[in-house]
Design a protein around this motif. Structure first.
Motif, mmCIF file in Angstrom:
data_model
loop_
_atom_site.group_PDB
_atom_site.id
_atom_site.type_symbol
_atom_site.label_atom_id
_atom_site.label_comp_id
_atom_site.label_asym_id
_atom_site.label_seq_id
_atom_site.Cartn_x
_atom_site.Cartn_y
_atom_site.Cartn_z
ATOM 1 N N UNK A 157 28.193 14.372 -1.267
ATOM 2 C CA UNK A 157 27.384 15.116 -0.290
ATOM 3 C C UNK A 157 26.083 14.378 0.003
ATOM 4 N N UNK A 158 25.462 13.823 -1.053
ATOM 5 C CA UNK A 158 24.213 13.097 -0.867
ATOM 6 C C UNK A 158 24.399 11.874 0.028
ATOM 7 N N UNK A 159 25.468 11.125 -0.203
ATOM 8 C CA UNK A 159 25.728 9.921 0.584
ATOM 9 C C UNK A 159 25.982 10.246 2.054
ATOM 10 N N UNK A 160 26.828 11.242 2.296
ATOM 11 C CA UNK A 160 27.182 11.580 3.674
ATOM 12 C C UNK A 160 25.998 12.158 4.436
ATOM 13 N N UNK A 161 25.314 13.137 3.835
ATOM 14 C CA UNK A 161 24.180 13.747 4.533
ATOM 15 C C UNK A 161 23.049 12.745 4.732
ATOM 16 N N UNK A 162 22.901 11.805 3.780
ATOM 17 C CA UNK A 162 21.903 10.753 3.957
ATOM 18 C C UNK A 162 22.209 9.880 5.153
ATOM 19 N N UNK A 163 23.486 9.511 5.310
ATOM 20 C CA UNK A 163 23.872 8.723 6.484
ATOM 21 C C UNK A 163 23.763 9.531 7.768
ATOM 22 N N UNK A 164 24.075 10.832 7.697
ATOM 23 C CA UNK A 164 23.951 11.680 8.882
ATOM 24 C C UNK A 164 22.512 11.726 9.378
ATOM 25 N N UNK A 165 21.552 11.657 8.454
ATOM 26 C CA UNK A 165 20.147 11.703 8.851
ATOM 27 C C UNK A 165 19.785 10.526 9.749
ATOM 28 N N UNK A 166 20.434 9.359 9.510
ATOM 29 C CA UNK A 166 20.120 8.172 10.309
ATOM 30 C C UNK A 166 20.609 8.291 11.751
ATOM 31 N N UNK A 167 21.480 9.260 12.027
ATOM 32 C CA UNK A 167 21.962 9.438 13.396
ATOM 33 C C UNK A 167 20.889 10.017 14.308
ATOM 34 N N UNK A 168 19.916 10.723 13.732
ATOM 35 C CA UNK A 168 18.921 11.391 14.574
ATOM 36 C C UNK A 168 17.473 11.154 14.165
ATOM 37 N N UNK A 169 17.250 10.461 13.029
ATOM 38 C CA UNK A 169 15.887 10.114 12.617
ATOM 39 C C UNK A 169 15.743 8.604 12.560
ATOM 40 N N UNK A 170 14.523 8.127 12.710
ATOM 41 C CA UNK A 170 14.286 6.689 12.674
ATOM 42 C C UNK A 170 14.333 6.177 11.238
ATOM 43 N N UNK B 225 10.946 12.194 19.642
ATOM 44 C CA UNK B 225 12.145 11.678 18.984
ATOM 45 C C UNK B 225 12.401 12.340 17.631
ATOM 46 N N UNK B 226 11.699 13.445 17.362
ATOM 47 C CA UNK B 226 11.924 14.153 16.102
ATOM 48 C C UNK B 226 13.144 15.057 16.210
ATOM 49 N N UNK B 227 13.892 15.173 15.121
ATOM 50 C CA UNK B 227 15.074 16.036 15.097
ATOM 51 C C UNK B 227 15.043 16.906 13.846
ATOM 52 N N UNK B 228 15.019 18.212 14.040
ATOM 53 C CA UNK B 228 15.052 19.132 12.904
ATOM 54 C C UNK B 228 16.386 19.036 12.167
ATOM 55 N N UNK B 229 17.462 18.787 12.916
ATOM 56 C CA UNK B 229 18.782 18.629 12.288
ATOM 57 C C UNK B 229 18.781 17.410 11.366
ATOM 58 N N UNK B 230 18.201 16.320 11.834
ATOM 59 C CA UNK B 230 18.115 15.116 11.005
ATOM 60 C C UNK B 230 17.300 15.357 9.753
ATOM 61 N N UNK B 231 16.193 16.081 9.897
ATOM 62 C CA UNK B 231 15.369 16.408 8.734
ATOM 63 C C UNK B 231 16.146 17.276 7.746
ATOM 64 N N UNK B 232 16.932 18.225 8.276
ATOM 65 C CA UNK B 232 17.743 19.085 7.407
ATOM 66 C C UNK B 232 18.767 18.253 6.642
ATOM 67 N N UNK B 233 19.398 17.299 7.307
ATOM 68 C CA UNK B 233 20.362 16.420 6.631
ATOM 69 C C UNK B 233 19.685 15.628 5.517
ATOM 70 N N UNK B 234 18.480 15.122 5.802
ATOM 71 C CA UNK B 234 17.774 14.369 4.769
ATOM 72 C C UNK B 234 17.454 15.244 3.570
#
Length: 355
Positions: A128-141, A195-204
């Motif tokens: 879960x940590x690996x996947x959600x960490x990579x998901x964060x890169x889709x919407x955060x810098x 360019x901020x994404x709350x979804x990306x922050x949630x994934x992180x």
């Protein structure tokens, strides 16, 4: 975004304990022998070895972050489960090859009962940590995620206190406050940009919480046992790959097999994806190598320095970080240094060199 398995890890179940305890004592004797041998090595050689280890880890880990960002955002390969599963699978193959060639020994494979009771929770949290960490890169810098990563010690400490294995002290509380205030200030400023994404922050935050929980679960479930790098790759990576592969089949299969989908993108640039798949294996090995060649304290401090370089690399690649955000990041780094020093002072043996 790959996890490290270098934490000291309670005694296994009674069925597996005699074998694992015996082999653990053997590993300790081998470690003492290597330490004695190391004293005979010239200081210049030791310095070169340490510098090479740290350089290898810095380049491989930073490179993998930037490569994964390019694949998922620039190339449009928005399938983090499949990408991470491939990395875990190649890690297993690489670890098995090293074990077969005798570069590093592995203790006997744990029993099924031991795996289900002790290792499966760690595997699930890692996945879960690996996947959600990579998901964060889709919407955060990249730069902003490196700023957020300073939060991990604070989250780990909070989980450890909740689990009853950590105790708050004045210096730890001060460090966590500095980390939280500095990172929170940077996050508030980021939220005011376009360019901020709350979804990306949630994934992180999910990734950080799972990584912190994994660290605590390692201490709770595996105690004083300790995996070497190859054992972690051989015993944990394949099951992590299975979990991620199953998730990819359920949620990403249609996109992977669609016309001009994920498989097509891989066929267009196979070398990039092969490099990304082998990157996790290289990062795991160089992490273990760097800690062995230096110390846990040195590794953690330089890890913070490395994140600063990745922030700069992200800015050079087009990420936007304001001066105020960098000030908040600097406050967080001060808190991180206080945290690291406090933890190393409380557990000096854990920070000594282990050659």
């Amino acid at each position: 975004m790959s996890p490290s398995f270098d934490k000291p890890i309670l005694t296994p179940s009674s069925t597996a304990a005699p074998v694992w305890e015996h082999n653990n004592e053997q590993h300790k004797q081998e470690s003492r022998h290597k330490h004695t041998t190391q004293r005979q090595v010239p200081q210049a050689t030791v310095m070169v070895w340490s510098a090479a280890a740290l350089l290898g880890w810095t380049l491989s880990s930073s490179g993998l972050i930037l490569l994964n960002k390019q694949l998922m955002v620039t190339d449009g390969f928005k399938y983090p489960m499949a990408l991470t599963a491939a990395g875990q699978f190649t890690s297993y193959l690489g670890g098995s090859a090293l074990a077969k060639m005798g570069f590093m020994s592995c203790r006997p494979r744990p029993s099924g009962a031991f795996f289900l009771k002790r290792l499966l929770p760690i595997v699930i949290l890692s996945a879960i940590s690996l996947v959600s960490g990579n998901m964060a890169y889709l919407s955060l810098s990249v730069a902003f995620i490196q700023v957020l990563k300073v939060l991990l010690p604070a989250i780990t400490l909070a989980v450890g206190v909740a689990a009853g294995i950590e105790r708050l002290t004045l210096s730890l509380t001060l460090s966590v406050c500095l980390i939280s205030v500095g990172t929170g200030y940077a996050a508030v400023l980021e939220s005011q940009t376009g360019h901020f994404s709350m979804v990306g922050l949630a994934y992180f935050l999910v990734s950080a919480a799972c990584e912190a929980s994994r660290t605590v679960m390692v201490q709770l479930l595996l105690g004083k046992m300790q995996y070497n790098a190859v054992e972690a790759l051989v015993y944990l990576s394949p099951m992590t790959a299975v979990c991620l592969g199953f998730g990819a089949f359920l949620f990403e299969w249609d996109g992977l097999t669609a016309h001009h989908g994920g498989m097509y993108k891989v066929s267009c640039h196979p070398s990039r994806y092969l490099l990304a798949a082998t990157g996790g294996f290289v990062v795991n090995l160089t992490t273990f190598w760097a800690i062995k060649a230096t110390s846990g304290l040195t590794f953690k401090v330089l890890g913070c320095v490395k994140n600063s370089f990745v922030v700069c690399a992200g800015v050079l690649m087009g990420d936007v970080i304001s001066l105020q955000q960098m000030c908040g990041y600097f406050v967080s780094v001060i808190g991180f240094v206080i945290y690291t020093y406090t933890k190393s002072s409380a557990n000096p043996d854990a920070e000594k060199k282990s050659m």
